[in-house]
Every structure is written in C-alpha cells, then in structure tokens.
Design an enzyme around this catalytic site. Structure first.
Site, PDB file in Angstrom:
ATOM      1  NE  ARG A   1      -4.642   5.307   9.824  1.00 17.69           N
ATOM      2  CZ  ARG A   1      -5.181   4.243   9.234  1.00 17.69           C
ATOM      3  NH1 ARG A   1      -4.792   3.031   9.550  1.00 17.69           N
ATOM      4  NH2 ARG A   1      -6.125   4.394   8.328  1.00 17.69           N
TER       5      ARG A   1
ATOM      6  CD  GLU B   1      -3.128  -0.835   2.161  1.00 13.51           C
ATOM      7  OE1 GLU B   1      -2.975   0.015   3.046  1.00 13.51           O
ATOM      8  OE2 GLU B   1      -4.111  -1.581   2.097  1.00 13.51           O
TER       9      GLU B   1
ATOM     10  NE  ARG C   1      -4.677   6.432   4.177  1.00 14.44           N
ATOM     11  CZ  ARG C   1      -5.091   5.535   5.021  1.00 14.44           C
ATOM     12  NH1 ARG C   1      -5.315   5.878   6.258  1.00 14.44           N
ATOM     13  NH2 ARG C   1      -5.301   4.309   4.624  1.00 14.44           N
TER      14      ARG C   1
ATOM     15  CG  HIS D   1      -9.188   7.274   2.931  1.00 21.60           C
ATOM     16  ND1 HIS D   1      -9.332   7.151   1.581  1.00 21.60           N
ATOM     17  CD2 HIS D   1      -8.553   6.154   3.338  1.00 21.60           C
ATOM     18  CE1 HIS D   1      -8.812   5.990   1.187  1.00 21.60           C
ATOM     19  NE2 HIS D   1      -8.335   5.369   2.246  1.00 21.60           N
TER      20      HIS D   1
ATOM     21  CG  HIS E   1      -9.681   7.461   7.073  1.00 25.88           C
ATOM     22  ND1 HIS E   1     -10.759   6.616   6.944  1.00 25.88           N
ATOM     23  CD2 HIS E   1      -8.577   6.682   7.025  1.00 25.88           C
ATOM     24  CE1 HIS E   1     -10.322   5.375   6.812  1.00 25.88           C
ATOM     25  NE2 HIS E   1      -9.011   5.382   6.878  1.00 25.88           N
TER      26      HIS E   1
END
Ligand SMILES: Cc1cc2nc3c(=O)[nH]c(=O)nc-3n(C[C@H](O)[C@H](O)[C@H](O)COP(=O)(O)OP(=O)(O)OC[C@H]3O[C@@H](n4cnc5c(N)ncnc54)[C@H](O)[C@@H]3O)c2cc1C
Length: 523
Positions: free
Chosen positions: A392, A122, A296, A250, A357
């Site tokens: 994060r 990811e 992100r 997000h 998010h």
C-alpha cells in the site's frame, strides 16, 4: 418443521463496521433516503483502525496528473495495482474530499497562513499531497463523522453488536426454491452483546466494512477488532477473496513493554527522521537508494535484516535534529505517547520495530464495491479493489474508504430501485449449551498470533510456511469443533474468524512462489 424467526429486524441497508468506510457508506445511503443500520462490535462507535490513523489522507489537487498518481501507486504496489481503482479515486476523490470531509463533516484539517490545507509528503509519493490534522488525522475524522451521523434520522447506530454470519438465500432461506436463485445476501445474524442474544438483521443491501486483520499477528499496529471477521464471513458465504498474501508491515511502531504497538507515522521519515541501528549508524542507504523514503515493505525488511545483523530487538528513529517546538507542534500525540514511556523525542532516538499493519488483499470487488455475491458490497480495508497491489502507498487507504464507501452507499439506492428484492424467512439462531473455556480461547489465539508472526511474517520460507500449514490446519479444525459446541460470545466469534482468515493468508502465501511487495519469499 423449521419455524421463521420471531426476532428478525428489517432495514434497507445493513452496514457492518463503523470505520471511515462504513461511515462514508452510511452517509451516502442515508442521503439517498434509505434506512441505514450501522453496526459496530465495539462499545465506542469511533473505535477502529480509522480512528488511529495518524499521517493523513491523500488530497488530489487540481493540477495533479493521473499518470503521475498511477506511477506512484504502481511503484509502491510493485506493478500489480489495478489502474481502474486509481482512476476511481482520481475521479471521485477531489469532490468527495470537499463535499463530505469539508462541507458535511467539517474536519479541521491543518491549514497554512493563507487558509489553504497544508499538504505534506510521505514515502513513495512524488509530490506533497497528504492532508492532515496534526498527527491525529483519523481521530479528527472519526470524531467529527460520528457527531454528524448522530444528527441524521434515517441512520440507526448500534454499538456492541457483532455480525456473526452473513445470511444468504442458499444457506438460510426457509423457502427451498431459493437455492436456485443466484448467490444472494440478505443481511446477517448478529450477536447483541449486552442482551447475550443473536438476531437476524434482514437487509435489502448489505455492506461489509469490518476493517483488517492485524490481530492475527503477535505484533500489530491494529486495534482489537481487526481480527479478520469480514474476510471469514464473506468466505463462508461463498464470495471471492484475493491477494491475501500481501500483508503490509509498518516499519516503525514503538518498541515498549506490553502487547500494544503504538505507531510512529511515516510522516516522521517524510519530515527527515533517520533510521539508526544499535550502533547509532544510519543504514537505509545500504538497502535502497531512496533510503528512509523507500516503500514500507523495503524499509520493514531492511530493519529486520539490520536487527539480525546487529543482534538487536529494535532499531531507532531519530528526529531530534529538528527544533523541539516544531516537533511538539507537528507530532504532538507521538511526543506525548513517547514521553509517557520516558522517551523525549526532541533529544532521544525512538526505539522501533515493524508490526503487521494493513491487508492489501481481501474481498474481491468491482468499481462500485460489488462482491461476487448479489446485494453484498465490501468497502475499506476488508475489500480488495486492487488499489494497493502488493504493497500500500502511504495515506491512500483513508481516501479509498471515503471514495468506495460513498460509491457503495449511493449505488445501493440505484440497485434497490432497479431490482426485485427477495427478503427470505429465516430461522432463529440455534444456540449451543457448552460453557466457553477461556483457557482454550486464549491459548488458541496466541498460537495463531505466534504462528503467523514467526512463519507467515515479513520474510517467508517454504519450510516455515509448511510448518504453519501443519499447525493451522489442525487448529482450525479444533476451533471449528469448539465453535459448533459452545455457547457463543464475541471472543469466540473472533477466534473462529481469525483462524479462517489466518488460513487464507497462509494458503495464498504458500501458493504464490514469487516475491513481490509485502509478500517476500526467500525460497
Ligand atoms: C495505527 C494506524 C495508523 C494508520 N494511519 C493511516 C494514515 O495515516 N492514512 C491512511 O490512509 N491510512 C492509515 N492507516 C490505515 C487505515 O486507518 C485503515 O486501513 C482504514 O482506516 C480502514 O478503515 P475501515 O473503515 O475499512 O476499517 P476500520 O476503521 O478498522 O473499521 C472497522 C469497523 O468494523 C467493526 N467490526 C469489525 N468486525 C465486526 C463485526 N463482526 N461486527 C460488527 N462490527 C465489526 C469495528 O468495530 C470497526 O468499527 C492506519 C492504520 C493504523 C492501524
């Protein structure tokens, strides 16, 4: 003369919240032989952010180097990650993944033809290290965890029960001399929704696992329960809260009518999906060399900037170059959800917008989840271990829930054996009589959500933050008055907590003038 409660319930460990952090803590404490009371404010035990997690959970493999893991966390977290927290997940993650998720809970992770757990990559990860169950990893983990916990005798599960306020010796004990004890938690006053009754649950150890705060924002991927209860309860009890300005957005939630924003997992960009603007042009390379695989915060900001440039309310995520069967097999849930909205993702791009998010900050904790209040631990999203720094890293929070939840449950046993515990006598809750005005409640909630989205959102300015300060300071005062004079219910408890937690985010955002990670200030 104040009379002691006749309704108090006693337990060894009170765990507030039944997401992955709360479940992990419950299992570990129960294995140590403690009596555990595990609360959820929801009717369905599994309803939580954990349940909706799609992409997966980091699985640290044998040949993984700590150095590389730290580098990935620091890159995503903009160099303010607490490396001790990365060391904790590196040290305990592999064995807990195997013993808890595989051996105890029996989560059916996707596997390759040789029977090994399939790992995907990811955004911001240097290697493929994300284990998953198709695109509904959280659903699988929570369902299997619930089935396992139900079989354990010393865990009492209570649903439809909302913690209202933490009980502390200084605030609630009927013994005046207790104000001279160190700041200590002894459980919580809890609202039993079905009986419309508030009872003290007195506990030798309390663990807050209430999840995040996405519902403070107009657009969010979070469930209804993510309204900031835990932060506000710990703050009122006198605990340290930190890094609240770092709210992660997000980049990709499905843009559709209604207020529910279904999340389109990062794993889709990891698998090669492209972001396109209104004109069908790929734009991420214009903002960052890592393009779609940038962290992100960068992707969210780039999307907002691209939307402004093209005067659009959305951009598009396109995976349609992959074979249709592969898409249906790899992302079945997203495929179905989009199909319900008349979008075929194997042929059409998906309209997406960013949404609130994840809260990187929270209740400050040490390496075994201790807060600054004795006998009070915090785990999961509500806690700030420092693992996420200013932003994060994808798929890291479920692992943090598993590791810190388990360590908190285990450590509770050690503390309870080693220390003399005072269980205070407390009063019954004094209820107010005024009837709840639901119009006020609805409008106050909307005011918080609009203010946070427009003024304390993805791109922040001094002017906007000051405007938010005026609105929220006054509103908070009004809500506190409303709360103190009105007969409590679950929504009013949530509104009061949301106004306090929103104020904490705003306060931190105003104080911190430096743009870093998910806290981005233009001036
Ligand atoms: C759509 C979505 C997708 C995600 N995908 C991933 C992913 O792929 N990988 C990853 O690592 N992370 C992912 N995340 C983030 C991750 O899911 C969460 O950070 C994590 O699950 C938080 O777990 P938790 O146990 O701390 O809180 P939660 O799972 O949110 O649980 C909180 C619990 O507290 C209860 N509660 C709240 N207030 C009270 C109260 N006052 N009294 C009693 N109970 C209360 C709630 O009912 C709930 O049971 C995702 C998040 C979302 C929203």
């Amino acid at each position: 003369m104040k009379k002691p409660s006749t309704k108090a319930i006693n337990t060894d460990v009170l765990i507030i919240g039944s997401g992955l952090a709360g479940c992990s803590a419950a299992l570990a404490a129960a294995k140590e032989g403690l009596h555990v009371t595990l609360l959820s404010s929801e009717t369905n035990f599994t309803e939580s952010a954990s349940y909706y997690a799609q992409g997966g959970i980091i699985k640290i493999c044998k040949d993984e180097s700590l150095g590389l893991l730290i580098r990935d966390f620091q890159r995503a977290g903009h160099n303010i990650v607490n490396e001790k927290a990365v060391e904790q997940i590196y040290k305990y993650g592999p064995s807990l993944f195997d013993t808890v998720l595989i051996d105890d809970v029996k989560v059916p992770f996707d596997r390759d033809n040789n029977g090994n757990i399939s790992l995907t990559r990811e955004a911001s990860h240097s290697t493929a290290r994300i284990a998953h169950v198709k695109d509904h990893t959280g659903y699988a983990i929570q369902s299997y965890f619930y089935d396992h916990l139900k079989t354990i005798e010393n865990i009492e599960i209570l649903t439809n029960v909302t913690a209202v306020d933490l009980i502390t010796l200084a605030h609630h004990s009927l013994n005046y001399s207790h104000i001279y004890e160190p700041s200590t938690c002894s459980g919580a006053y809890c609202y039993f929704q079905q009986n419309d009754e508030i009872r003290p649950i007195l506990a030798r150890q309390t663990i807050v696992a209430t999840g995040g705060l996405g519902q403070l924002y107009l657009h969010t991927s979070n469930p209804k329960s993510a309204r900031g209860d835990g932060y506000a309860m710990v703050y009122r009890a006198g605990g340290r809260i930190m890094n609240m300005e770092y709210v992660q957005f997000h980049p990709t939630t499905l843009m559709s009518a209604g207020d529910e924003r279904f999340l389109i997992t990062e794993a889709m960009r990891g698998e090669g999906a492209k972001l396109l603007n209104l004109n069908g042009e790929q734009f991420m390379k214009n903002y960052d060399d890592q393009a779609e695989l940038a962290p992100r915060d960068i992707v969210s900001r780039s999307i907002i900037q691209e939307m402004n440039k093209t005067h659009a309310n959305q951009v598009y995520l396109d995976i349609s170059h992959k074979p249709a069967d592969w898409i249906k097999n790899r992302f079945p849930q997203i495929y179905e959800q989009c199909k319900n909205k008349k979008i075929d993702i194997s042929t059409d791009p998906i309209p997406v917008v960013p949404a609130a998010h994840y809260s990187c900050g929270g209740v400050a904790v040490d390496s075994t989840a201790n807060t600054t209040i004795k006998r009070l631990k915090a785990v999961g999203e509500v806690a700030c271990t420092g693992l996420h720094g200013a932003n994060r890293l994808a798929s890291s929070s479920l692992l943090e829930c598993l590791v810190y939840g388990t360590l908190a449950g285990r450590d509770s046993a050690r503390v309870l054996k080693a220390e003399k515990i005072i269980i205070p006598k407390v009063q019954d809750w004094q209820r107010q009589r005024e009837e709840l005005d639901t119009d006020l409640l609805r409008q106050d909630k909307l005011t918080i959500q609009h203010t946070m989205w427009n003024y304390v959102g993805i791109i922040r300015t001094k002017k906007k933050l000051n405007r938010a300060f005026d609105i929220l300071t006054r509103l908070r005062h009004n809500i506190e008055y409303f709360y103190k004079h009105t007969n409590l219910d679950n929504n009013l408890i949530g509104l009061r907590n949301a106004s306090s937690t929103a104020w904490m985010v705003l306060h931190a955002a105003r104080l911190n003038k430096e743009s870093r990670g998910s806290h981005y200030r233009v001036d």
